[in-house]
Design a protein around this motif. Structure first.
Motif, mmCIF file in Angstrom:
data_model
loop_
_atom_site.group_PDB
_atom_site.id
_atom_site.type_symbol
_atom_site.label_atom_id
_atom_site.label_comp_id
_atom_site.label_asym_id
_atom_site.label_seq_id
_atom_site.Cartn_x
_atom_site.Cartn_y
_atom_site.Cartn_z
ATOM 1 N N SER A 104 0.860 -1.186 0.000
ATOM 2 C CA SER A 104 0.000 0.000 0.000
ATOM 3 C C SER A 104 0.897 1.237 0.000
ATOM 4 O O SER A 104 1.942 1.269 0.645
ATOM 5 C CB SER A 104 -0.941 0.006 1.204
ATOM 6 O OG SER A 104 -0.214 0.070 2.396
ATOM 7 N N TYR A 105 0.453 2.215 -0.767
ATOM 8 C CA TYR A 105 1.204 3.461 -0.895
ATOM 9 C C TYR A 105 0.711 4.429 0.165
ATOM 10 O O TYR A 105 -0.477 4.738 0.237
ATOM 11 C CB TYR A 105 1.020 4.027 -2.298
ATOM 12 C CG TYR A 105 1.651 5.389 -2.526
ATOM 13 C CD1 TYR A 105 2.963 5.632 -2.189
ATOM 14 C CD2 TYR A 105 0.920 6.421 -3.092
ATOM 15 C CE1 TYR A 105 3.542 6.863 -2.392
ATOM 16 C CE2 TYR A 105 1.487 7.664 -3.320
ATOM 17 C CZ TYR A 105 2.803 7.882 -2.960
ATOM 18 O OH TYR A 105 3.366 9.100 -3.170
ATOM 19 N N LEU A 106 1.618 4.895 1.027
ATOM 20 C CA LEU A 106 1.233 5.766 2.136
ATOM 21 C C LEU A 106 1.402 7.242 1.817
ATOM 22 O O LEU A 106 0.690 8.077 2.358
ATOM 23 C CB LEU A 106 2.054 5.404 3.376
ATOM 24 C CG LEU A 106 1.922 3.948 3.838
ATOM 25 C CD1 LEU A 106 2.867 3.682 4.995
ATOM 26 C CD2 LEU A 106 0.496 3.648 4.225
ATOM 27 N N GLY A 107 2.346 7.575 0.957
ATOM 28 C CA GLY A 107 2.563 8.979 0.622
ATOM 29 C C GLY A 107 4.024 9.230 0.295
ATOM 30 O O GLY A 107 4.812 8.311 0.139
ATOM 31 N N ARG A 108 4.356 10.516 0.196
ATOM 32 C CA ARG A 108 5.748 10.873 -0.115
ATOM 33 C C ARG A 108 6.199 12.007 0.784
ATOM 34 O O ARG A 108 5.389 12.798 1.278
ATOM 35 C CB ARG A 108 5.895 11.256 -1.579
ATOM 36 C CG ARG A 108 5.348 12.611 -1.931
ATOM 37 C CD ARG A 108 5.644 12.979 -3.354
ATOM 38 N NE ARG A 108 5.168 14.342 -3.594
ATOM 39 C CZ ARG A 108 5.255 14.951 -4.729
ATOM 40 N NH1 ARG A 108 5.807 14.338 -5.760
ATOM 41 N NH2 ARG A 108 4.816 16.170 -4.862
ATOM 42 N N VAL A 109 7.510 12.049 0.956
ATOM 43 C CA VAL A 109 8.141 13.117 1.723
ATOM 44 C C VAL A 109 9.162 13.756 0.804
ATOM 45 O O VAL A 109 10.056 13.079 0.288
ATOM 46 C CB VAL A 109 8.840 12.570 2.996
ATOM 47 C CG1 VAL A 109 9.525 13.690 3.742
ATOM 48 C CG2 VAL A 109 7.840 11.847 3.864
ATOM 49 N N LYS A 110 9.006 15.059 0.596
ATOM 50 C CA LYS A 110 9.907 15.760 -0.320
ATOM 51 C C LYS A 110 10.917 16.534 0.516
ATOM 52 O O LYS A 110 10.564 17.383 1.318
ATOM 53 C CB LYS A 110 9.094 16.698 -1.203
ATOM 54 C CG LYS A 110 9.700 16.955 -2.531
ATOM 55 C CD LYS A 110 8.715 17.644 -3.431
ATOM 56 C CE LYS A 110 9.233 17.563 -4.835
ATOM 57 N NZ LYS A 110 8.372 18.211 -5.779
ATOM 58 N N GLY A 111 12.176 16.193 0.321
ATOM 59 C CA GLY A 111 13.241 16.871 1.054
ATOM 60 C C GLY A 111 14.090 17.694 0.101
ATOM 61 O O GLY A 111 13.706 17.983 -1.025
ATOM 62 N N THR A 112 15.258 18.055 0.559
ATOM 63 C CA THR A 112 16.161 18.837 -0.275
ATOM 64 C C THR A 112 16.848 17.909 -1.254
ATOM 65 O O THR A 112 17.688 17.096 -0.887
ATOM 66 C CB THR A 112 17.218 19.554 0.600
ATOM 67 O OG1 THR A 112 17.897 18.569 1.359
ATOM 68 C CG2 THR A 112 16.583 20.577 1.499
ATOM 69 N N GLY A 113 16.460 17.992 -2.489
ATOM 70 C CA GLY A 113 17.128 17.240 -3.537
ATOM 71 C C GLY A 113 16.531 15.890 -3.846
ATOM 72 O O GLY A 113 16.626 15.421 -4.963
ATOM 73 N N LYS A 114 15.919 15.188 -2.891
ATOM 74 C CA LYS A 114 15.362 13.892 -3.247
ATOM 75 C C LYS A 114 14.011 13.694 -2.569
ATOM 76 O O LYS A 114 13.720 14.274 -1.530
ATOM 77 C CB LYS A 114 16.317 12.763 -2.921
ATOM 78 C CG LYS A 114 16.548 12.454 -1.478
ATOM 79 C CD LYS A 114 17.490 11.259 -1.379
ATOM 80 C CE LYS A 114 17.641 10.807 0.057
ATOM 81 N NZ LYS A 114 18.533 9.680 0.168
#
Length: 160
Positions: A104-114
């Protein structure tokens, strides 16, 4: 003064219009049948059909196809036999169905560069980046609502 004159004309017109509408509704209701439903269904043809068993009758399917040309299917079978095409048993040469693990896909976390995508695999939460291969599952690409994963050569999209 002019407003009072229009009221004296409009009020009787409205009363006449509503009276006409009520008359039509009442007149329509008088014309409806007051017989009980059992009397309406006492048609002799219906009682004759009630005695027959409708569920155990055979279907008559020996009619010509109304949309196709006659002999089209026979011609196709003959043509494939002439070309040497062999029709195998059902299930022959079918690729094996790949059973995916529980994902199951929970979400994404966008950081600096990746960007890190959070995916739950068999109760464990894993962090993926694009192109990463973990436990035989490769994350091809993703966005905020979906990820595209590859497992044993088969690609599938998972939505949040």
């Amino acid at each position: 003064m002019k407003n009072k004159r229009s009221l004296w004309i409009l009020i009787p017109l409205v009363l006449v219009l509503w009276g006409y509408i009520i008359f039509r509704v009442v007149d329509y209701r008088k014309g409806l049948s007051t017989q009980p439903i059992s009397k309406l269904n006492s048609d002799p043809k219906l009682t004759e059909l009630k005695g027959q068993d409708h569920f155990n009758q055979e279907l008559l399917l020996d009619y010509p196809d109304p949309y196709g040309r006659p002999g089209v299917l026979e011609g196709r079978n003959r043509a494939s036999a002439q070309r040497g095409i062999q029709h195998g048993k059902k299930g022959d040469n079918l690729p094996e169905k790949i059973v995916w693990p529980q994902l199951s896909y929970l979400g994404r976390v966008k950081g600096t560069g990746k960007t890190i995508y959070l995916i739950e695999l068999n109760g464990r939460q894993l962090n993926f980046t694009e192109g990463e291969n973990t436990s035989g599952i490769k994350l091809i690409n993703g966005d905020i609502d979906r990820v595209l994963l590859e497992y044993k050569g088969e690609k599938s999209e998972f939505k949040r």
